[in-house]
Each structure stands twice: as C-alpha cells, then as structure tokens.
Motif scaffolding. Structure first.
Motif, PDB file in Angstrom:
ATOM      1  N   ALA A 284      -9.080 -19.714  16.166  1.00 25.55           N
ATOM      2  CA  ALA A 284      -8.786 -21.021  16.788  1.00 25.55           C
ATOM      3  C   ALA A 284      -7.334 -21.410  16.527  1.00 25.55           C
ATOM      4  N   ALA A 285      -6.858 -21.202  15.285  1.00 26.06           N
ATOM      5  CA  ALA A 285      -5.466 -21.557  14.962  1.00 26.06           C
ATOM      6  C   ALA A 285      -4.510 -20.753  15.837  1.00 26.06           C
ATOM      7  N   ILE A 286      -4.814 -19.473  16.028  1.00 19.83           N
ATOM      8  CA  ILE A 286      -3.881 -18.609  16.775  1.00 19.83           C
ATOM      9  C   ILE A 286      -3.943 -18.925  18.278  1.00 19.83           C
ATOM     10  N   SER A 287      -5.147 -19.011  18.836  1.00 16.93           N
ATOM     11  CA  SER A 287      -5.225 -19.202  20.298  1.00 16.93           C
ATOM     12  C   SER A 287      -4.685 -20.575  20.697  1.00 16.93           C
ATOM     13  N   THR A 288      -4.955 -21.617  19.888  1.00 20.68           N
ATOM     14  CA  THR A 288      -4.430 -22.943  20.261  1.00 20.68           C
ATOM     15  C   THR A 288      -2.898 -22.979  20.126  1.00 20.68           C
ATOM     16  N   SER A 289      -2.360 -22.209  19.177  1.00 19.58           N
ATOM     17  CA  SER A 289      -0.892 -22.175  19.026  1.00 19.58           C
ATOM     18  C   SER A 289      -0.256 -21.456  20.217  1.00 19.58           C
TER      19      SER A 289
ATOM     20  N   ARG B 192      -6.039 -22.566  30.088  1.00 23.40           N
ATOM     21  CA  ARG B 192      -6.747 -23.417  29.143  1.00 23.40           C
ATOM     22  C   ARG B 192      -5.878 -24.629  28.774  1.00 23.40           C
ATOM     23  N   PRO B 193      -6.408 -25.855  28.844  1.00 21.83           N
ATOM     24  CA  PRO B 193      -5.546 -26.992  28.508  1.00 21.83           C
ATOM     25  C   PRO B 193      -5.225 -27.016  27.005  1.00 21.83           C
ATOM     26  N   VAL B 194      -4.027 -27.498  26.679  1.00 24.36           N
ATOM     27  CA  VAL B 194      -3.626 -27.611  25.269  1.00 24.36           C
ATOM     28  C   VAL B 194      -4.426 -28.755  24.653  1.00 24.36           C
ATOM     29  N   ASP B 195      -4.970 -28.530  23.425  1.00 24.92           N
ATOM     30  CA  ASP B 195      -5.767 -29.641  22.888  1.00 24.92           C
ATOM     31  C   ASP B 195      -4.850 -30.771  22.418  1.00 24.92           C
TER      32      ASP B 195
ATOM     33  N   ASP C 278      -1.508 -21.356  23.236  1.00 26.56           N
ATOM     34  CA  ASP C 278      -1.588 -22.344  24.332  1.00 26.56           C
ATOM     35  C   ASP C 278      -0.479 -23.392  24.195  1.00 26.56           C
ATOM     36  N   LEU C 279      -0.272 -23.826  22.958  1.00 26.61           N
ATOM     37  CA  LEU C 279       0.701 -24.892  22.704  1.00 26.61           C
ATOM     38  C   LEU C 279       2.114 -24.445  23.078  1.00 26.61           C
ATOM     39  N   VAL C 280       2.476 -23.219  22.714  1.00 25.40           N
ATOM     40  CA  VAL C 280       3.850 -22.764  23.017  1.00 25.40           C
ATOM     41  C   VAL C 280       3.988 -22.524  24.517  1.00 25.40           C
ATOM     42  N   ARG C 281       2.907 -22.064  25.164  1.00 26.55           N
ATOM     43  CA  ARG C 281       2.971 -21.913  26.633  1.00 26.55           C
ATOM     44  C   ARG C 281       3.213 -23.263  27.288  1.00 26.55           C
TER      45      ARG C 281
END
Ligand SMILES: C[S@@+](CC[C@H](N)C(=O)[O-])C[C@H]1O[C@@H](n2cnc3c(N)ncnc32)[C@H](O)[C@@H]1O
Length: 439
Positions: A101-106, A6-9, A108-111
C-alpha cells in the motif's frame, strides 16, 4: 481500475501539499495543515493520517534522506520526487502501513503531482527501502556511535548536528541525550490550562481531560479538538504546555516584600502566559500590562485575555527594548524572550531544519537587551523572571550571567530547566531574579 487511472488518496495528497508548502513557501506545517485538511475535505481518521504523514516525513527527513540516497542508483533527485519518497519512507519505516500500500500509493502520488516520468524510480527506491527494517537502515546510514556519538544520534533521531551538540551541552552529559532526541520526535498531547477564577480542572476533567501534576491548573487531553470545549472557546481556559504554566506560576509566586500590584509581561504574544498571569492577577488584586512588539500578535494577546475581568489587564503593542513606562514601574516582570524554540521541537515539525547557529547569536543580543529593560522596569526589591522555550546555554544561563555580571544591582534567586523526556513538558528555562532593594 488500471494502475494509471487509480485516483490519488486524499490524505496522501494533502500530506504532499503540506510538504510542498513547507519547502516552497517556507510555510509552518502546523499552520498550513488545517487549511490543507479543509481544502481536501478531510476529517477524523483521514485528517489524523494526513497529519501523521506530513509531520512525520518532515520531522524525520534527517534520517529518511540518507536512506533514500543510499537507495538511489543516480544521485540527482527532483525536490518534488524526494517529498513523495519521504512520505513513502515514513510509511514503510515508522508506520504500520503494509509495504504494497505504501509503495503503490506513492507511485500514484508522484504520477498525480510530478508526472509519469519518475513513477518507476519511486517504485524501485521504495521497494529497496522496504526490504530492510528501520534498525537495519539506521545501522547502514549513521556514523558508528562509539566513534561519533553526536553524529550517530543526529542521523538516527533526525536532528541537525549543531542542535544535537547544543542540546548535549545543555544537558551537561550524554547520558540521556538520546532520550531527549527521541522525545523531540514524539508529538505531545494537548495540554490545557484552567485559568483560575474563570474555570477549574474539574470543569476540564468533565470535558475529557486528565490532571497532570506539575501545574495545579493543567489537564491533558487524550484527543479531540480543544476548540470544542466551552471553557476554551470562551477564553476561560486555553491550550498551554504545562512547562509554560509553571513559568507563569514561578513569576507570580516568587517571594516579594512590599507592594505587589503592578505586573508586566514584556513579550506577551500570543498570550498564553499573559492569560494565566491576568487570571491570577485578578485574584490577587494586581494589574497586568501585556506588551508585545508585533501588532497582530498583540491582537492575539487581547483575544487570549477576553474572559479576564475588565480592568485587570491592559495590552500594549510596542517594542519592549524602548518601553513607554518609567523605570521602576512594576513589582513583577516576566520576560518570556524570543528564542530559538529548540526546547519545543516536538511541536513544530520543520523548525529544527530552519534554525541556524547564526539565529541564536542574533537572538542572544536581543535577549540581553530585553532582560536589561525588564530589570530597569522593576522597582528595587522587585522580581524578574527570564524565560525561554530553549535550553541552549547561550540563550539561558549565559544571557542571565552576562546581564547580571555587568549590572551589579540584581541577584539570581532561583532557576529551573524542564525537559520533555524527564518532565513531559517543553524544555522551558526560567531564572527568577530579584533587583536588590535600596540600602
Ligand atoms: C516566546 S514568545 C512569547 C510567548 C508568550 N509569552 C506566551 O506565553 O504566549 C516571544 C514574543 O516576543 C515578541 N517579541 C520579539 N521581540 C520583541 C520586542 N523587542 N519587544 C516585545 N516583544 C517582542 C515576539 O513577537 C513573540 O511574540
């Protein structure tokens, strides 16, 4: 699409870039933000989201870090991972972002930024944080307020303890200390000054501004980019806190007997007050010298003065502690001294974490020298306004008392201290002084 791909937003990636620049390069969040937004192609709502994420996470790290630490099973945390967790904590505790949303995007962000390694840890820590409310976390991680009020407020409202102590001392009691600290965490609306003779509040109201009340030249914007307003683009109006406008007005309105033609702004960069002073000088037939030590900031002063009638103001790039003019040259002097800026914390997300008590000690020495020079520069009977955007007593009343105490030729005629939580302005201090006329 799989979790992994999933791309990082982009707003979150941009916010993380700001946190990284502030941490690694000592960048100023408000200066680096526009560049980062441009790099990620963010505008409108996405730009607002990135701004809120970055500013909020930096501003509130004094609360979020203990919450993160209380949610860890091992004490060590990579700085880049902590940045992602601060952003996640801000979304979970202070924004209306749904937990998932806060958890899954975070994650993704750290990945995307650090790698797959810490993804599980970020997921686990943020899940733990999401199980409690902000109020519950505050109760968990702060000292008991009945035992250590300042220690409690420092963590609950995310200020360094020494800053809470200094602000409490400046307020005089603790009754509305909490309201002040809360106000420091609320980013202010943009305020404009209509420079008299060049623009007026009616023009700025037509551009979407609303009158505020303390300064006759001020309007507040509900939103939007002020640079798009013609009066601002042309330098006939400028972005300026209302407290700063009040300080400039105080310098021009202090009663003065005799000549009133030569005005000096000793520390003028970047030029907000100088522009208002120059506009008023033009109306009163006075001339302003705007002095600034740093050449690049003197250039900003010249730009701020671009709409002022030719011949009204003159910019000097020089050290105000060693002035080129002869003593007693001026009728009115403003010394808007370099200071800790602890009265403008709501504007600069990271500044509370950068300043130290030692900075204040160093600044106080410079403030005293500059005030001495300002008094030397004014003629007998002339007016000096000493101002700071800090309410810290060491930088305000104590500087004035020290300088006046050893001179004996100058008296204080007025003084005010504005506050964000009471006045809706930065915590500007100003003391109006008069050099005694010759007998
Ligand atoms: C609080 S800011 C002034 C803000 C300005 N009056 C305005 O309204 O835009 C203080 C300024 O003093 C300048 N400064 C610091 N030391 C100075 C010195 N020795 N002489 C003159 N200016 C100095 C700083 O570079 C900074 O631009």
């Amino acid at each position: 699409m799989s979790e992994r791909r999933r791309p990082v937003d982009r707003p979150r990636r941009a916010a993380l870039d700001v946190l990284t620049a502030v941490r690694v390069e000592d960048a100023y969040a408000n200066l680096v933000l526009p560049q980062v937004l441009r790099k990620h192609g963010l505008e409108g709502r996405d730009a607002a989201l990135a701004t809120e994420l970055a500013s909020g996470a930096i501003r509130m790290q004094g609360l979020y870090d203990p919450v993160i630490d209380a949610s860890l099973t091992k004490p060590k945390l990579q700085a880049g991972v902590r940045d992602v967790l601060r952003l996640g904590a801000h979304q979970l505790l202070s924004m209306r972002v749904p937990d998932h949303a806060a958890i899954s995007t975070s994650v993704d962000l750290v990945r995307g930024s650090v790698g797959q390694g810490p993804a599980g840890l970020v997921n686990a820590v943020l899940r733990k944080i999401s199980r409690r409310t902000l109020a519950d976390w505050v109760a968990e991680v702060t000292p008991d307020r009945s035992v250590d009020l300042h220690g409690h407020l420092a963590v609950a409202h995310s200020h360094p303890r020494w800053v809470v102590d200094a602000l409490g001392e400046a307020l005089g009691d603790d009754d509305d200390l909490e309201a002040l600290l809360a106000a420091d965490n609320a980013p202010p609306r943009v305020t404009l000054a209509a420079r008299p003779g060049l623009s007026d509040v009616a023009e700025l109201e037509a551009a979407g501004g609303a009158r505020t009340g303390r300064s006759p030249y001020a309007v507040e914007l509900a939103g939007g980019d002020p640079a798009g307003i013609p009066a601002v683009a042309e330098g006939r109006a400028g972005v300026q806190d209302e407290g700063s406008q009040v300080v400039a007005i105080a310098m021009t309105e202090a009663p003065l007997t005799g000549r009133d033609e030569r005005w000096l702004d000793l520390c003028a960069g970047p030029g907000g007050k100088a522009a208002l002073l120059a506009a008023l000088a033009a109306q009163r037939g006075a001339h302003l010298v705007a002095n600034e030590r740093q050449p690049h900031r003197a250039t900003l002063v010249a730009s701020a003065l671009r709409a002022v009638p030719a011949g009204t103001a003159h910019v000097l790039a020089g050290d105000g502690t060693r002035p080129p003019w002869v003593p007693g040259t001026f009728d009115r002097v403003l010394v808007d001294a370099p200071c800790s800026g602890l009265g403008a914390l709501r504007r600069r997300a990271e500044s509370r974490w950068r300043r130290t008590p030692e900075d204040v000690q160093v600044l106080v020495g410079l403030q005293q020298v500059l005030l001495d020079v300002a008094i030397d520069s004014v003629r007998p009977g002339g007016i000096v306004v000493y101002a700071t955007c800090s309410p810290v007593l060491a930088e305000t009343t104590e500087v004035v008392a020290a300088v006046l105490g050893r001179r004996g030729d100058t008296e204080e005629v007025d003084r005010f201290q504005l506050w964000p939580h009471r006045d809706g302005t930065d915590a500007m201090f100003a003391a109006t002084l008069r050099r005694r006329p010759l007998a």
